[in-house]
Design a protein around this motif. Structure first.
Motif, PDB file in Angstrom:
ATOM      1  N   PHE A 322       0.865  -1.179   0.000  1.00  0.00           N
ATOM      2  CA  PHE A 322       0.000   0.000   0.000  1.00  0.00           C
ATOM      3  C   PHE A 322       0.897   1.222   0.000  1.00  0.00           C
ATOM      4  O   PHE A 322       1.871   1.282   0.754  1.00  0.00           O
ATOM      5  CB  PHE A 322      -0.889  -0.004   1.244  1.00  0.00           C
ATOM      6  CG  PHE A 322      -1.874   1.131   1.314  1.00  0.00           C
ATOM      7  CD1 PHE A 322      -3.160   0.970   0.804  1.00  0.00           C
ATOM      8  CD2 PHE A 322      -1.516   2.352   1.870  1.00  0.00           C
ATOM      9  CE1 PHE A 322      -4.078   2.014   0.872  1.00  0.00           C
ATOM     10  CE2 PHE A 322      -2.427   3.395   1.939  1.00  0.00           C
ATOM     11  CZ  PHE A 322      -3.712   3.226   1.431  1.00  0.00           C
ATOM     12  N   GLY A 323       0.590   2.206  -0.849  1.00  0.00           N
ATOM     13  CA  GLY A 323       1.453   3.373  -0.924  1.00  0.00           C
ATOM     14  C   GLY A 323       0.717   4.642  -1.278  1.00  0.00           C
ATOM     15  O   GLY A 323      -0.493   4.650  -1.523  1.00  0.00           O
ATOM     16  N   GLY A 324       1.476   5.743  -1.306  1.00  0.00           N
ATOM     17  CA  GLY A 324       0.925   7.040  -1.624  1.00  0.00           C
ATOM     18  C   GLY A 324       0.256   7.052  -2.986  1.00  0.00           C
ATOM     19  O   GLY A 324       0.670   6.367  -3.908  1.00  0.00           O
ATOM     20  N   GLY A 325      -0.791   7.843  -3.056  1.00  0.00           N
ATOM     21  CA  GLY A 325      -1.529   7.918  -4.324  1.00  0.00           C
ATOM     22  C   GLY A 325      -3.040   8.018  -4.156  1.00  0.00           C
ATOM     23  O   GLY A 325      -3.633   8.874  -4.757  1.00  0.00           O
ATOM     24  N   PHE A 326      -3.686   7.181  -3.356  1.00  0.00           N
ATOM     25  CA  PHE A 326      -3.222   5.917  -2.819  1.00  0.00           C
ATOM     26  C   PHE A 326      -3.113   4.863  -3.934  1.00  0.00           C
ATOM     27  O   PHE A 326      -3.911   4.852  -4.862  1.00  0.00           O
ATOM     28  CB  PHE A 326      -4.190   5.387  -1.761  1.00  0.00           C
ATOM     29  CG  PHE A 326      -4.154   6.108  -0.455  1.00  0.00           C
ATOM     30  CD1 PHE A 326      -2.990   6.679   0.026  1.00  0.00           C
ATOM     31  CD2 PHE A 326      -5.286   6.209   0.332  1.00  0.00           C
ATOM     32  CE1 PHE A 326      -2.956   7.311   1.258  1.00  0.00           C
ATOM     33  CE2 PHE A 326      -5.268   6.859   1.561  1.00  0.00           C
ATOM     34  CZ  PHE A 326      -4.104   7.405   2.023  1.00  0.00           C
ATOM     35  N   THR A 327      -2.151   3.980  -3.771  1.00  0.00           N
ATOM     36  CA  THR A 327      -2.037   2.792  -4.601  1.00  0.00           C
ATOM     37  C   THR A 327      -1.961   1.577  -3.698  1.00  0.00           C
ATOM     38  O   THR A 327      -1.484   1.667  -2.568  1.00  0.00           O
ATOM     39  CB  THR A 327      -0.774   2.827  -5.481  1.00  0.00           C
ATOM     40  OG1 THR A 327       0.392   2.807  -4.624  1.00  0.00           O
ATOM     41  CG2 THR A 327      -0.729   4.067  -6.354  1.00  0.00           C
ATOM     42  N   TRP A 328      -2.453   0.446  -4.186  1.00  0.00           N
ATOM     43  CA  TRP A 328      -2.296  -0.789  -3.432  1.00  0.00           C
ATOM     44  C   TRP A 328      -2.447  -1.976  -4.377  1.00  0.00           C
ATOM     45  O   TRP A 328      -2.906  -1.839  -5.514  1.00  0.00           O
ATOM     46  CB  TRP A 328      -3.254  -0.877  -2.254  1.00  0.00           C
ATOM     47  CG  TRP A 328      -4.726  -0.918  -2.544  1.00  0.00           C
ATOM     48  CD1 TRP A 328      -5.539  -2.013  -2.561  1.00  0.00           C
ATOM     49  CD2 TRP A 328      -5.598   0.199  -2.836  1.00  0.00           C
ATOM     50  NE1 TRP A 328      -6.842  -1.672  -2.846  1.00  0.00           N
ATOM     51  CE2 TRP A 328      -6.901  -0.316  -3.009  1.00  0.00           C
ATOM     52  CE3 TRP A 328      -5.392   1.581  -2.966  1.00  0.00           C
ATOM     53  CZ2 TRP A 328      -7.992   0.504  -3.314  1.00  0.00           C
ATOM     54  CZ3 TRP A 328      -6.483   2.382  -3.275  1.00  0.00           C
ATOM     55  CH2 TRP A 328      -7.765   1.842  -3.436  1.00  0.00           C
ATOM     56  N   GLY A 329      -2.020  -3.146  -3.909  1.00  0.00           N
ATOM     57  CA  GLY A 329      -2.119  -4.314  -4.769  1.00  0.00           C
ATOM     58  C   GLY A 329      -1.714  -5.581  -4.030  1.00  0.00           C
ATOM     59  O   GLY A 329      -1.165  -5.535  -2.925  1.00  0.00           O
ATOM     60  N   ALA A 330      -2.007  -6.707  -4.667  1.00  0.00           N
ATOM     61  CA  ALA A 330      -1.667  -8.021  -4.096  1.00  0.00           C
ATOM     62  C   ALA A 330      -1.316  -8.977  -5.220  1.00  0.00           C
ATOM     63  O   ALA A 330      -1.862  -8.896  -6.332  1.00  0.00           O
ATOM     64  CB  ALA A 330      -2.832  -8.572  -3.279  1.00  0.00           C
ATOM     65  N   THR A 331      -0.405  -9.886  -4.931  1.00  0.00           N
ATOM     66  CA  THR A 331       0.011 -10.916  -5.886  1.00  0.00           C
ATOM     67  C   THR A 331       0.051 -12.251  -5.162  1.00  0.00           C
ATOM     68  O   THR A 331       0.684 -12.367  -4.102  1.00  0.00           O
ATOM     69  CB  THR A 331       1.414 -10.608  -6.451  1.00  0.00           C
ATOM     70  OG1 THR A 331       1.395  -9.344  -7.106  1.00  0.00           O
ATOM     71  CG2 THR A 331       1.830 -11.687  -7.450  1.00  0.00           C
ATOM     72  N   LEU A 332      -0.621 -13.255  -5.731  1.00  0.00           N
ATOM     73  CA  LEU A 332      -0.569 -14.605  -5.187  1.00  0.00           C
ATOM     74  C   LEU A 332       0.254 -15.453  -6.132  1.00  0.00           C
ATOM     75  O   LEU A 332      -0.015 -15.500  -7.341  1.00  0.00           O
ATOM     76  CB  LEU A 332      -1.981 -15.192  -5.058  1.00  0.00           C
ATOM     77  CG  LEU A 332      -2.098 -16.594  -4.459  1.00  0.00           C
ATOM     78  CD1 LEU A 332      -1.570 -16.621  -3.031  1.00  0.00           C
ATOM     79  CD2 LEU A 332      -3.533 -17.086  -4.511  1.00  0.00           C
ATOM     80  N   LEU A 333       1.286 -16.110  -5.589  1.00  0.00           N
ATOM     81  CA  LEU A 333       2.167 -16.906  -6.434  1.00  0.00           C
ATOM     82  C   LEU A 333       2.614 -18.162  -5.707  1.00  0.00           C
ATOM     83  O   LEU A 333       2.569 -18.247  -4.482  1.00  0.00           O
ATOM     84  CB  LEU A 333       3.387 -16.077  -6.873  1.00  0.00           C
ATOM     85  CG  LEU A 333       4.321 -15.531  -5.785  1.00  0.00           C
ATOM     86  CD1 LEU A 333       5.409 -16.543  -5.409  1.00  0.00           C
ATOM     87  CD2 LEU A 333       4.963 -14.237  -6.241  1.00  0.00           C
ATOM     88  N   ARG A 334       3.017 -19.137  -6.513  1.00  0.00           N
ATOM     89  CA  ARG A 334       3.663 -20.317  -5.956  1.00  0.00           C
ATOM     90  C   ARG A 334       5.141 -20.227  -6.334  1.00  0.00           C
ATOM     91  O   ARG A 334       5.465 -20.113  -7.514  1.00  0.00           O
ATOM     92  CB  ARG A 334       3.031 -21.611  -6.486  1.00  0.00           C
ATOM     93  CG  ARG A 334       3.504 -22.849  -5.718  1.00  0.00           C
ATOM     94  CD  ARG A 334       2.741 -24.097  -6.114  1.00  0.00           C
ATOM     95  NE  ARG A 334       1.323 -24.050  -5.761  1.00  0.00           N
ATOM     96  CZ  ARG A 334       0.842 -24.263  -4.549  1.00  0.00           C
ATOM     97  NH1 ARG A 334       1.663 -24.567  -3.564  1.00  0.00           N
ATOM     98  NH2 ARG A 334      -0.451 -24.192  -4.317  1.00  0.00           N
ATOM     99  N   LEU A 335       5.991 -20.267  -5.321  1.00  0.00           N
ATOM    100  CA  LEU A 335       7.424 -20.063  -5.569  1.00  0.00           C
ATOM    101  C   LEU A 335       8.022 -21.232  -6.364  1.00  0.00           C
ATOM    102  O   LEU A 335       7.699 -22.370  -6.082  1.00  0.00           O
ATOM    103  CB  LEU A 335       8.155 -19.888  -4.235  1.00  0.00           C
ATOM    104  CG  LEU A 335       9.595 -19.398  -4.352  1.00  0.00           C
ATOM    105  CD1 LEU A 335       9.659 -17.990  -4.928  1.00  0.00           C
ATOM    106  CD2 LEU A 335      10.292 -19.463  -2.999  1.00  0.00           C
TER     107      LEU A 335
END
Length: 335
Positions: A322-335
């Motif tokens: 989450f950051g200024g802007g506001f901006t936000w996001g999520a990523t789901l991954l399998r390593l």
């Protein structure tokens, strides 16, 4: 007599897989006690409100591209690749070396790469998540073969060192991953990015911003923040997007092995975990060691957890920021 038909296999899909990770932190460590000599604060005040013990600060003459290049070299070494195997560089940063050219092109030149493309992404603390989203799209559609995604910041250059509400929170550093496109079976057992979501809402920009810029003032400016309001939005928006990201894959939050959040403030990490009923021991926290390094914080935390053996190949991992802007996001991954 004919045998029964075999069930159809899942349609093969392209997946963007992390095949190497690296980091770099400046060797100049500034503790809370040292900061208390420069601004009206104490180690106890900072720890109680943020969980931060220390931060790494770039030395004079040390630039964002310096940090980014070191992290990129470490990621390439971890992947067992050379710079010539890379045809895309995406650098997420709020503190570029120059207004232009892009810091990514400076990293490209220093690595000796004379092909492909390099550009910056600016989404403040969400920058690395945005960078993963853009890179995932380019890899899966054939726009690149292998990529370096780098989060790098010399955030200390934006700080007002007389403002104890902001200067204690941030540090400098860089984290990088090498990504390549691989064939998957189209299931949640595939390695690579399973889902990625990015969001923004410009109505709230004055809660967290820098009071300068080339077009507005002709200066770099300093970070300004309304901390309590940022906290409230961060916990609510991050929790919602994490759930959406997992739901898109029909994966219950509790089935995710590890959570790697943006390392802004331990209270935010705890607040999100409580809201989603996540076991705190599955949330990677390095905020105490290097404070908020903006776009660098997620790869720095992930690298640390891989290096110490917590996150292993095959684990299901949720990244968020989450950051200024506001901006936000999520990523789901399998390593």
């Amino acid at each position: 007599m004919s045998s029964a038909p075999k069930p159809h296999a899942a349609n093969p899909v392209k997946r963007s897989v992390i095949c190497g990770i690296g980091h770099y932190l400046p060797d100049n460590i500034v503790t809370n006690d040292e900061l208390s000599k420069r601004v009206d604060t104490t180690d106890e005040w900072i720890r109680e409100r943020t969980g931060i013990r220390q931060r790494h600060i770039a030395r004079d003459g040390q630039t964002t591209s310096d940090l980014a290049t070191r992290a990129a070299e470490a990621a390439l070494n971890d992947a067992g690749l050379t710079a010539q195997d890379i045809d895309l560089i995406v650098v997420a940063t709020t503190t570029p070396d120059y207004t232009f050219p892009a810091t990514a092109t400076i990293v490209q030149e220093r690595l000796g790469i004379h092909h492909g493309a390099a550009f910056d992404v600016q989404a403040v603390c969400s920058g690395f998540i945005y960078g993963l989203k853009v890179t995932d799209s380019l890899l899966r559609t054939g726009g690149a073969t292998r990529a370096l995604v780098i989060g790098a910041e010399t955030f200390s250059r934006l700080l007002d060192w007389t403002d104890r509400t902001t200067c204690v929170l941030f540090g400098d550093g860089a984290g990088a991953v090498v990504m390549e496109c691989q064939d998957g079976e189209g299931s949640n057992d595939d390695r690579g990015i399973l889902n990625a979501i990015i969001r923004s809402d410009g109505r709230h920009r004055e809660m967290l911003y820098v009071d300068g810029g080339p077009s507005l003032t002709g200066t770099v400016g300093h970070v300004r923040m309304l901390g309590n309001q940022v906290f409230r939005h961060a916990v609510t928006d991050i929790a919602a997007i994490m759930k959406e990201c997992a739901d898109n894959c029909d994966i219950p939050i509790n089935d995710i092995d590890w959570f790697v959040p943006h390392q802004a403030n331990q209270r935010i990490l705890d607040g999100v975990a409580k809201r989603l009923k996540i076991d705190p021991t599955r949330v990677i926290s390095k905020v105490g060691d290097h404070a908020n390094t903006s776009a660098a914080s997620v790869p720095l935390a992930m690298q640390a957890a891989i290096a110490d053996g917590r996150i292993k190949r095959g684990d299901l991992v949720m990244l968020e920021a989450f950051g200024g802007g506001f901006t936000w996001g999520a990523t789901l991954l399998r390593l």
